[in-house]
Design an enzyme around this catalytic site. Sequence first.
Site: not given
Length: 341
Positions: A60, A245, A283, A285, A288, A314
Amino acid sequence: MPVGTQGTVKAVPQDTLESLGVEIILGNTYHLYLRPGHEAIRRMGGLHRFISWPRAILTDSGGFQVFSLNSLRKVTADGVQFRSHLDGSSHFFTPEHSIDVQIALGADIIMAFDECTEYPASRDRAEESLHLTMAWARRSLDHFRAHRHKVPWTDPKGCCIQCFGIVQGGMYRDLRRQCAERLVEMDFDGYAIGGLSVGEPRELTLEMISEVLPLLPKNKPRYVMGVGYPDEIEQYARLGVDMMDCVLPTRAARHALLFTSEGRLNIKNKQFAEDQSPPDPACQCPVCRRYSRAYLRHLMNAGEPLSATLNSIHNLAYYLAIMSRVRSSLESEPATPASDR
Ligand SMILES: [Zn+2]
């Protein structure tokens, strides 16, 4: 884009981000300029090498932090005088200096220096701020074009660092349109819509995005800064927003808030004390697949650092899965006729 404020997406190592499929992260110019310093990072080969992140980085302009973290700032037509929140030292940021700092950091995408208009703002105030942002956009782009070759890395394909302009204008539709049209004439590499998610009601955020988006070229990236909740990012992506973002997935994770297909979970709640199910049964991931709600609750209550790491992994995976679903559904839709592009 996960947010990596200080050259790290808080609590998540780079190799984990890679395995989650993160393709780009955001770095904050204000923080990296103050510590460890952009010249130090330039000497070490740029941000990619310093933080060991071979994929894309966006920085930024520093403007948002200068305005949000500094009550003692002083704005003139030339730039912004502010004091470091770390040691009180005095600094002056101009559009040219912001671009120099970002080129030294060596991100792939850098942002024009803008003034993020606060909410609420009167029309006079929003208009004044808009004129400042448009003048600074021009100066940012001119300086970028003259100095873009100074990035601290060499790209075999030639210099491909890009500069995006930022549409401001408060919550006034005509000011937003005016800003978008002027920036498009300047011909940036991509366009962001800034000054949203600053406390306004969500309908207003959507109204501003819907107003501006059709004015921005479809063949260039369109980025909405600082949003949002899972349902928001899905909604905006379906409207045609390419990039977003937000600190929310990682910040919320550190405060025990998990986003799941069953809604938001406060993992500290007593109801999870002996809950052996995964944080989100839908999920895939790594968290999980391996850990239970009861264990994540225990880590949080015991103040264990692993808590921040697992919760963040997660939540990031949950956000990335949303975008991945949106992408596949857009790919399977019939192509837009060329006349509409
Ligand atoms: Zn998960």
